[in-house]
Design a protein around this motif. Structure first.
Motif, short mmCIF file in Angstrom:
data_model
loop_
_atom_site.label_atom_id
_atom_site.label_comp_id
_atom_site.label_asym_id
_atom_site.label_seq_id
_atom_site.Cartn_x
_atom_site.Cartn_y
_atom_site.Cartn_z
N PRO A 275 -60.29 0.47 -102.90
CA PRO A 275 -59.19 1.32 -102.43
C PRO A 275 -57.85 0.61 -102.62
O PRO A 275 -57.77 -0.61 -102.63
N ARG A 276 -56.81 1.39 -102.75
CA ARG A 276 -55.46 0.86 -102.95
C ARG A 276 -54.66 1.00 -101.67
O ARG A 276 -54.65 2.07 -101.05
N ARG A 277 -53.96 -0.04 -101.24
CA ARG A 277 -53.10 0.07 -100.06
C ARG A 277 -51.79 -0.66 -100.21
O ARG A 277 -50.93 -0.56 -99.33
N ARG A 278 -51.60 -1.43 -101.27
CA ARG A 278 -50.36 -2.16 -101.46
C ARG A 278 -49.60 -1.63 -102.68
O ARG A 278 -50.17 -1.56 -103.78
N PRO A 279 -48.33 -1.26 -102.52
CA PRO A 279 -47.54 -0.87 -103.68
C PRO A 279 -47.20 -2.09 -104.53
O PRO A 279 -47.22 -3.22 -104.04
N THR A 280 -46.88 -1.87 -105.78
CA THR A 280 -46.47 -2.96 -106.65
C THR A 280 -45.08 -3.45 -106.30
O THR A 280 -44.82 -4.66 -106.22
N THR A 281 -44.16 -2.50 -106.07
CA THR A 281 -42.77 -2.81 -105.76
C THR A 281 -42.34 -2.01 -104.54
O THR A 281 -42.76 -0.86 -104.37
N GLY B 154 -33.50 7.01 -77.15
CA GLY B 154 -34.02 7.57 -78.39
C GLY B 154 -35.21 6.78 -78.92
O GLY B 154 -35.60 5.75 -78.36
N SER B 155 -35.78 7.30 -79.97
CA SER B 155 -36.87 6.64 -80.68
C SER B 155 -36.52 6.59 -82.16
O SER B 155 -35.53 7.18 -82.59
N LYS B 156 -37.33 5.86 -82.90
CA LYS B 156 -37.15 5.79 -84.34
C LYS B 156 -38.46 6.14 -85.04
O LYS B 156 -39.53 5.69 -84.62
N HIS B 157 -38.33 6.94 -86.09
CA HIS B 157 -39.44 7.15 -87.02
C HIS B 157 -39.27 6.18 -88.18
O HIS B 157 -38.18 6.10 -88.77
N HIS B 158 -40.31 5.45 -88.52
CA HIS B 158 -40.30 4.55 -89.67
C HIS B 158 -41.33 5.07 -90.67
O HIS B 158 -42.47 5.34 -90.30
N VAL B 159 -40.91 5.22 -91.92
CA VAL B 159 -41.77 5.84 -92.93
C VAL B 159 -41.78 4.99 -94.20
O VAL B 159 -40.75 4.45 -94.61
N ILE B 160 -42.95 4.89 -94.81
CA ILE B 160 -43.10 4.31 -96.14
C ILE B 160 -43.72 5.38 -97.03
O ILE B 160 -44.68 6.05 -96.64
N THR B 161 -43.13 5.58 -98.21
CA THR B 161 -43.61 6.60 -99.13
C THR B 161 -43.99 5.97 -100.47
O THR B 161 -43.58 4.85 -100.79
N ASP B 162 -44.74 6.73 -101.24
CA ASP B 162 -45.04 6.31 -102.61
C ASP B 162 -43.85 6.67 -103.50
O ASP B 162 -42.80 7.12 -103.02
N ALA B 163 -44.00 6.52 -104.80
CA ALA B 163 -42.90 6.77 -105.73
C ALA B 163 -42.46 8.22 -105.76
O ALA B 163 -41.33 8.52 -106.17
N HIS B 164 -43.33 9.15 -105.31
CA HIS B 164 -43.00 10.57 -105.31
C HIS B 164 -42.53 11.07 -103.95
O HIS B 164 -42.29 12.27 -103.79
N HIS C 232 -48.44 -2.76 -93.25
CA HIS C 232 -49.84 -2.92 -92.84
C HIS C 232 -50.45 -1.62 -92.34
O HIS C 232 -51.69 -1.51 -92.27
N ALA C 233 -49.60 -0.64 -91.98
CA ALA C 233 -50.12 0.64 -91.50
C ALA C 233 -50.63 1.53 -92.62
O ALA C 233 -51.32 2.53 -92.36
N VAL C 234 -50.29 1.20 -93.87
CA VAL C 234 -50.80 1.99 -95.00
C VAL C 234 -52.31 1.82 -95.06
O VAL C 234 -52.81 0.69 -95.16
N PRO C 235 -53.07 2.90 -95.01
CA PRO C 235 -54.53 2.77 -95.02
C PRO C 235 -55.05 2.44 -96.41
O PRO C 235 -54.35 2.67 -97.41
N PRO D 158 -45.61 10.55 -97.91
CA PRO D 158 -45.68 9.56 -96.82
C PRO D 158 -47.04 8.86 -96.77
O PRO D 158 -48.07 9.50 -96.63
N LEU D 159 -47.00 7.55 -96.91
CA LEU D 159 -48.23 6.74 -96.85
C LEU D 159 -48.54 6.33 -95.42
O LEU D 159 -49.70 6.15 -95.05
N ALA D 160 -47.50 6.16 -94.60
CA ALA D 160 -47.68 5.80 -93.20
C ALA D 160 -46.39 6.08 -92.47
O ALA D 160 -45.30 6.06 -93.07
N ALA D 161 -46.49 6.35 -91.17
CA ALA D 161 -45.32 6.58 -90.33
C ALA D 161 -45.59 5.99 -88.96
O ALA D 161 -46.68 6.18 -88.40
#
Length: 272
Positions: free
Chosen positions: A178-184, A132-142, A166-169, A145-148
């Motif tokens: 430009p913004r690429r780092r979330p606060t929390t 198998g494989s894994k999908h890894h996702v980071i999202t904003d507060a809403h 680091h994959a968040v553009p 998807p910011l990156a996968a």
């Protein structure tokens, strides 16, 4: 005109994509067969993404081109960075419309079966050791998807935390940098390692990660559920429920394209 099918590219989205596609010069001395229209081929790619049908079963009556043509165009556009550029462009438009919230982010991983093996696969501990494989996702507060990213099914979620961050553009859309780092950043117990908390803090991100061994009901789920919702949207695309691509870059192409479509839907729904 007939009703537009769900996988067919609407005019607004095509206006975003068309300028990103590489220009292919035609040789006039030996022109060969005329190149099929890019928009039709993209419809074929999206048909496969939505339905999960094998490339060779792409219905010819839809006139999207052959499965091999759509496969090659997906590969070529992935190599040209089209899907990544589209995702980044739509994130910028969301931010410009105040629809992107970097005050919070959430991360998680999800297993998918890899039927044909290939790079970035491995024995899945949650699927009886099947490949198998894994999908890894980071999202904003809403839940946007910011990156996968894609890894083998035997990769622990926490090992992909920093690569995912680091994959968040760098997201434009407003005056200033430009913004690429979330606060929390919120994460479940699988990410409970102090070394990663320190790494996040070094980037200026406040980690809020559930502790192993504590009772459930910490209340963090009110912020983390958005990433689960993002997975539900991504896996609504049948081609992402199971990995059929041997080449990992092609499955990553579908994953990034799926993120871009989610961004487009959010932008279109909110602004209509």
């Amino acid at each position: 005109m007939g009703q537009r099918r769900p996988w067919e590219v609407e005019d607004g989205l095509w206006e975003q994509i068309a300028p990103l596609l590489p220009v292919v010069e035609r040789h006039f001395r030996y022109p060969g067969r005329k190149r099929l229209d890019d928009r039709r081929v993209l419809n074929g790619i999206l048909f496969v993404l939505y339905t999960g049908v094998p490339w060779e079963f792409l219905p010819q009556e839809l006139e999207y081109g052959s499965g091999s043509t759509c496969w090659r165009r997906l590969r070529d556009w992935q190599e040209a960075g089209v899907w990544r550029a589209l995702h980044e462009l739509l994130l910028a438009e969301l931010r410009a419309a105040d629809l992107l919230d970097f005050s919070r982010a959430a991360v998680d991983g999800s297993h998918v079966r890899a039927m044909k093996g290939g790079e970035r696969t491995g024995p899945s501990p949650v699927d009886r050791g099947r490949t198998g494989s894994k999908h890894h996702v980071i999202t904003d507060a809403h839940g946007i998807p910011l990156a996968a990213t894609l890894t083998g099914g035997n990769q622990h979620d926490v090992t992909q935390l920093m690569p995912l961050v680091h994959a968040v553009p760098p997201v434009k859309g407003k005056r200033g940098r430009p913004r690429r780092r979330p606060t929390t950043l919120y994460a479940d117990r699988g990410y409970d390692y102090d070394v990663y908390r320190r790494r996040l803090q070094h980037l200026g991100i406040r980690p809020v990660i559930a502790r192993r061994g504590t009772e459930h009901g910490s209340g963090l789920s009110i912020h983390r559920w958005v990433v689960e919702a993002a997975f539900a949207l991504l896996h609504h695309f049948r081609r992402l429920r199971t990995r059929w691509e041997i080449q990992d870059d092609l499955h990553q192409a579908f994953l990034t394209l799926g993120c871009a479509i989610i961004c487009w839907r959010r932008l279109k729904t909110t602004l209509d």
